[in-house]
Design a protein around this motif. Structure first.
Motif, PDB file in Angstrom:
ATOM      1  N   GLY A  67      53.834  58.939  13.378  1.00 50.77           N
ATOM      2  CA  GLY A  67      53.097  57.891  12.692  1.00 50.77           C
ATOM      3  C   GLY A  67      52.998  56.673  13.576  1.00 50.77           C
ATOM      4  O   GLY A  67      53.166  56.759  14.796  1.00 50.77           O
ATOM      5  N   THR A  68      52.755  55.538  12.955  1.00 54.49           N
ATOM      6  CA  THR A  68      52.582  54.293  13.716  1.00 54.49           C
ATOM      7  C   THR A  68      53.200  53.114  12.969  1.00 54.49           C
ATOM      8  O   THR A  68      53.394  53.160  11.754  1.00 54.49           O
ATOM      9  CB  THR A  68      51.090  53.957  13.932  1.00 54.49           C
ATOM     10  OG1 THR A  68      50.473  53.714  12.666  1.00 54.49           O
ATOM     11  CG2 THR A  68      50.360  55.072  14.664  1.00 54.49           C
ATOM     12  N   PHE A  69      53.461  52.069  13.719  1.00 55.50           N
ATOM     13  CA  PHE A  69      53.698  50.750  13.143  1.00 55.50           C
ATOM     14  C   PHE A  69      52.475  49.953  13.561  1.00 55.50           C
ATOM     15  O   PHE A  69      52.154  49.875  14.749  1.00 55.50           O
ATOM     16  CB  PHE A  69      54.963  50.091  13.678  1.00 55.50           C
ATOM     17  CG  PHE A  69      55.083  48.661  13.237  1.00 55.50           C
ATOM     18  CD1 PHE A  69      55.369  48.355  11.916  1.00 55.50           C
ATOM     19  CD2 PHE A  69      54.847  47.632  14.123  1.00 55.50           C
ATOM     20  CE1 PHE A  69      55.440  47.033  11.490  1.00 55.50           C
ATOM     21  CE2 PHE A  69      54.912  46.303  13.708  1.00 55.50           C
ATOM     22  CZ  PHE A  69      55.214  46.012  12.385  1.00 55.50           C
ATOM     23  N   CYS A  70      51.757  49.399  12.593  1.00 52.20           N
ATOM     24  CA  CYS A  70      50.533  48.694  12.946  1.00 52.20           C
ATOM     25  C   CYS A  70      50.421  47.368  12.197  1.00 52.20           C
ATOM     26  O   CYS A  70      50.955  47.196  11.108  1.00 52.20           O
ATOM     27  CB  CYS A  70      49.314  49.560  12.691  1.00 52.20           C
ATOM     28  SG  CYS A  70      49.169  50.181  11.022  1.00 52.20           S
ATOM     29  N   ILE A  71      49.688  46.472  12.838  1.00 53.42           N
ATOM     30  CA  ILE A  71      49.324  45.198  12.223  1.00 53.42           C
ATOM     31  C   ILE A  71      47.825  45.019  12.422  1.00 53.42           C
ATOM     32  O   ILE A  71      47.251  45.500  13.396  1.00 53.42           O
ATOM     33  CB  ILE A  71      50.111  43.998  12.804  1.00 53.42           C
ATOM     34  CG1 ILE A  71      49.941  43.893  14.320  1.00 53.42           C
ATOM     35  CG2 ILE A  71      51.580  44.108  12.425  1.00 53.42           C
ATOM     36  CD1 ILE A  71      50.579  42.653  14.927  1.00 53.42           C
TER      37      ILE A  71
END
Length: 95
Positions: free
Chosen positions: A83-87
């Protein structure tokens, strides 16, 4: 930024967990900018998606109004992106 999320990505679905900003929680994987991060396997920084030809037609840009997007993949020790960590924001950001 307006939006922040941890996404978990399956073959077909992006599930936004721990998200803020009021985004829907489940998307088809091919319709989210996080998919680019998973495919690439490295961070993605887009200061203004509305001015980047690669992202102009993406639903995150056209439907939600995302302009700024930054994400890093969440990888296993074997190098598999889960998955990802996104802003993201509807306002462009400078480096």
């Amino acid at each position: 930024v307006k939006y922040a999320a941890v996404s978990l990505i399956s073959r077909d679905i992006a599930f936004l967990t721990g998200q803020s900003g009021g985004l829907p929680r489940v998307f088809p994987r091919n319709l989210v900018l996080c998919n680019y991060v998973i495919k690439k396997g490295s961070a993605l920084y887009i200061p203004d998606a509305s001015r980047d030809a690669a992202f102009l037609d993406e639903p995150d840009v056209t439907a939600i109004g995302i302009r700024f997007f930054c994400a890093v993949p969440l990888m296993t020790s074997d190098g598999i992106a889960l998955g990802t960590f996104c802003i993201a924001d509807e306002v462009c950001k400078k480096k």
